[in-house]
Design an enzyme around this catalytic site. Sequence first.
Site, short mmCIF file in Angstrom:
data_model
loop_
_atom_site.label_atom_id
_atom_site.label_comp_id
_atom_site.label_asym_id
_atom_site.label_seq_id
_atom_site.Cartn_x
_atom_site.Cartn_y
_atom_site.Cartn_z
CB SER A 395 -0.97 -0.03 1.18
OG SER A 395 -1.95 0.96 1.07
CE LYS A 420 -5.75 -2.72 -0.79
NZ LYS A 420 -6.32 -1.40 -1.05
#
Length: 480
Positions: A395, A420
């Site tokens: 992320s 992600k």
Amino acid sequence: MSVLALSNSLPTLPQLSPSQSQSETPKPLSPLLSNFTTTTTTIHNNSISWTKKTIITALSGALSFGLVFSPPCSVALESPTIQSPPSPSSEYCREDEQVLKAESGPELVTNAGIVEEAWEIVNDSFLDTGRHRWSPQTWQEKKEYIMNTSIPTRAKAHDIIRRMLASLGDPYTRFLEPEEFSKMARYDMSGVGLNLREVPEDNGGVKLKVLGLLLDGPAHSAGVRQGDEVLAVNGVDVRGKSAFEVSSLLQGPNETFVTVKVKHGNCGPIQSIEVQRQLVARTPVIYRLEQIDNGSASVGYMRLKEFNALARKDLVIAMKRLQDMGASSFILDLRDNLGGLVQAGIEIAKLFLNEGETVIYTVGRDQQYQNNVVADTAPLVTAPVVVLVNNKTASASEIVASSLHDNCRAVLVGERTFGKGLIQSVFELLDGSGVVVTVGKYVTPNHRDINGNGIEPDYRNLPAWSDVTQHLSQCSKLQG
């Protein structure tokens, strides 16, 4: 725009308790020269966007969220002690009061209306990122089928929404019970019991307002009220600053005091209020100076365990101190960092980039999610950087790693990252429940899709610093 922290995490990424994570000591640099080991840490978790509803950005674990609340007042904790503002003397204040009254008026909430509202959110914003189960035609057919179904109870409405979202085949798009949504909306990231949001003005500017207050929290007890405009923090004018930046200014050591200058309501008095902090975030940065090349050079090692409200501020302190100590190059350790506040990641990436260089692209069906985020200042450091990554780098960590890599500011060393790169927004429904919907994704400056792919490192093991310098030089020439 308020920045909140949520409690979701990817089930495939194990986490430790906060006490385990904070007590962990960093590995010495020498073992990094030959191999990489995995140390699991606990991670709490912006995408910046505006929608037709009020937006509050947040993220959690390895997930990145943009919280969307409608109506905005419904997520703020109200107190019977909150005073009504004085009678407005200007047309501006009267108009604003009328809007607030209209927003706070009762709404007829039906079971079918809640289901239709959830359907419309997906129809307007959902981004199918791989399973290709969604299309405007099939989604319209689903609405026609659902709206012809009897929905006698609220529980039945919620069950229909769950099944409707599950049919999309997206693991991140889901339904939130009112209790779950309330916990998200009222999370305190400021350390003084309030959440902020950015409110656009007619002149193109933005002002910061208190969106929510924790009842009997430090800010509320000191006299801050819902709807107050924040003007300054400890004497620093916050005009032009983001909600994320101001939340970071509010943070500080437990039981210390911060002075918040607020304007009560649109036409109320201006007051400076001293508020005692309650620590909610710990420093995520560990740093030290290491000697390399038989002591002839020094490298500044910085481990960043999560992207919380203190990450940028504490990383700046670490880099400045390491520079003063003689660091001629840097290692940024993002291994096992599952993410955090995406806006924190973006601001940290900017510390290394030249003005005008791209940090990240966002892509989505809605225009608001199509954005090119660029650095707006000169870099804090220009020395060579190595970023350590592994399969639990996710992320916000992947945003930083890819940004520095694609702009020829760092080489990546370790393992392929997790992959992600999706943006979720959390929308409140009329009954106080909510839906989390995937609305966009992140694309690196070199236009590589992070989600599902991850980022491949340049080296498996830490190379010689001469090789790092040569690699970055060749990268810059190729880009030129």
